[in-house]
Design an enzyme around this catalytic site. Structure first.
Site, PDB file in Angstrom:
ATOM      1  CD  GLU A   1      29.650  37.521  42.223  1.00  0.00           C
ATOM      2  OE1 GLU A   1      29.804  36.808  43.225  1.00  0.00           O
ATOM      3  OE2 GLU A   1      28.671  38.246  42.049  1.00  0.00           O
TER       4      GLU A   1
ATOM      5  CB  THR B   1      36.866  32.456  34.804  1.00  0.00           C
ATOM      6  OG1 THR B   1      38.174  32.185  35.335  1.00  0.00           O
ATOM      7  CG2 THR B   1      36.825  33.862  34.232  1.00  0.00           C
ATOM      8  CB  SER B   2      34.951  27.604  34.857  1.00  0.00           C
ATOM      9  OG  SER B   2      33.543  27.753  34.849  1.00  0.00           O
ATOM     10  CD  GLU B   3      38.455  28.694  32.429  1.00  0.00           C
ATOM     11  OE1 GLU B   3      37.883  27.808  31.766  1.00  0.00           O
ATOM     12  OE2 GLU B   3      37.909  29.791  32.691  1.00  0.00           O
TER      13      GLU B   3
ATOM     14  CB  ILE C   1      31.202  48.540  36.980  1.00  0.00           C
ATOM     15  CG1 ILE C   1      32.742  48.535  36.935  1.00  0.00           C
ATOM     16  CG2 ILE C   1      30.690  48.763  38.399  1.00  0.00           C
ATOM     17  CD1 ILE C   1      33.410  47.362  37.634  1.00  0.00           C
TER      18      ILE C   1
ATOM     19  N   GLY D   1      40.807  40.869  36.252  1.00  0.00           N
ATOM     20  CA  GLY D   1      39.446  40.369  36.345  1.00  0.00           C
ATOM     21  C   GLY D   1      39.252  39.494  37.558  1.00  0.00           C
TER      22      GLY D   1
ATOM     23  CG  LEU E   1      37.538  43.420  42.083  1.00  0.00           C
ATOM     24  CD1 LEU E   1      38.673  44.017  42.915  1.00  0.00           C
ATOM     25  CD2 LEU E   1      37.065  42.107  42.724  1.00  0.00           C
TER      26      LEU E   1
END
Length: 387
Positions: free
Chosen positions: A365, A367-369, A157, A131, A125
């Site tokens: 999977e 980011t925190s943001e 990947i 991202g 992906l």
């Protein structure tokens, strides 16, 4: 509803815990030094059914649901994260796309081999310009007669160097009112025009393999289109990622538990001026903060998994769990190094490895943001709809 009862799951969990702690933990240094999971550990992992524990039993898997999955993930997190990485995509983001969206023919072709570990599936992906948000995808798939032709580049990947099958996300049309125009294709690794780059050199997670993957005029038949529909892709990505976020949160809890255990063992035995450092109140305060984070994370993961399985919340709760637990493990690992002092900064000390490994959990999977945007935006939109 899980295919495995709690009574039958208990010995599975016990076996995994025993395997991790007696077979893998003693060989963590070997994994780190060789940047690879030893072949005998991989073989035993496959024999235990771990390449397909979350694949339904009709396809040769164990058929565990997410509530059970997170219990295993907390055990996997206790050791080198390369172990989980080896079979994580088969059970998680790649395998679940096939389980939930594949045609009957696609399931017949791939799922049993994925569940046994004969086939390693890789989730393609992420791209240089896309991202955590798949909407920015630039890889293209163009219809040519009965075939599709794929062009583009994927980055970071997981398992690309060892993959047999790539689950590839590609844009088939510009985003419009009917959807984002992203489809998913099943592309065998030996396809002409598919090139896997050299193994990435990473900060941590030695033994977990990632690489760039380039598609240059890669031709696949119409039967390679997941679900037989161009509009399945984005939904498949979002559903797989939401499930994966709860799993990653559980992995973080396992790593935090290991960091805590290493800290307590060190504090109880290391001495400063003739006194065990664990007798110092400031050290006890750091351990207290670690324990609090671990317990809060474990409770949150179990709640999020239960809500996902029941269908009560498959969007906000997974992001909450991933955000809290991956941030939490970073703090717990940092405190572990602090309690160890200079020793904690030395290679070959478990807390130094953990400190580097868990940094990635806040990035992949979503980011925190991105998790904060999903949580905050989701709550606000829900309220606006109700007004």
């Amino acid at each position: 509803m899980s295919e495995v009862s709690p009574e039958d799951f208990a010995p599975i969990l016990a076996q995994v815990r025993r395997f991790v702690r007696t077979r893998v933990v003693p060989r963590e240094q070997e994994i780190l030094d060789s940047d690879a999971v030893p072949a005998d550990i991989r073989k035993q992992t496959a024999e235990m059914g771990l390449f397909g524990y979350a694949i339904p039993q009709e396809w040769g898997g164990l058929g565990l649901d997410l509530v059970q999955d997170v219990e295993l993930a907390m055990e996997f997190g206790y050791t080198s994260l390369a172990l989980r990485s080896m079979f994580g995509t088969n059970n998680g983001i790649a395998g679940q796309v096939l389980v939930n969206y594949g045609t009957e023919e696609q399931k017949q072709r791939w799922l049993a081999a994925i569940a046994s570990g004969a086939v390693v599936a890789s989730f393609a992906l992420t791209e240089p310009g896309a991202g955590s948000n798949p909407a920015g995808l630039r890889t293209k798939a163009v219809r040519d007669g009965d075939d599709w032709v794929i062009d583009g580049q994927k980055r970071f990947i997981t398992n690309a160097p060892s993959a047999d099958l790539f689950v590839v996300f590609a844009r088939t049309r510009p985003a419009d009112d009917s959807g984002p125009g992203i489809a998913v294709f099943l592309v065998p690794a030996d396809s002409e025009g598919l090139y896997v780059g050299p193994k990435d050199k990473k900060m941590g997670q030695e033994g977990a393999l990632t690489a760039d993957v380039t598609f240059t005029g890669v031709r696949v038949p119409a039967s390679a289109l997941v679900g037989g529909s161009e509009d399945v892709g984005y939904r498949a990505a979002m559903t797989s990622l939401a499930r994966g976020r709860v799993h990653i949160a559980a992995l973080a809890v396992g790593s935090a538990q290991r960091a805590l255990d290493e800290t307590v063992a060190y504090a109880a035995s290391a001495r400063q001026g003739g006194t065990a450092i664990g007798d110092f109140q400031l050290v006890q305060a750091m351990i207290a903060d670690q324990q609090t984070g671990v317990m809060a994370g474990r409770a949150l993961v179990r709640d999020a998994a239960a809500q996902y399985v029941s269908g009560a919340d498959r969007r906000i709760a997974p992001s909450v769990a991933k955000l809290f637990c991956t941030e939490m493990v970073g703090k717990v690992a940092d405190l572990a190094v602090q309690v160890h002092g200079g020793t904690g900064y030395m290679r070959d000390v478990p807390v130094e490895r953990i400190y580097r490994e868990v940094r990635l959990l806040r990035l992949y999977e979503g980011t925190s943001e991105i998790q904060r945007l999903i949580i905050g935006g989701g709550l606000v939109r829900t309220e606006q709809k109700s007004q």
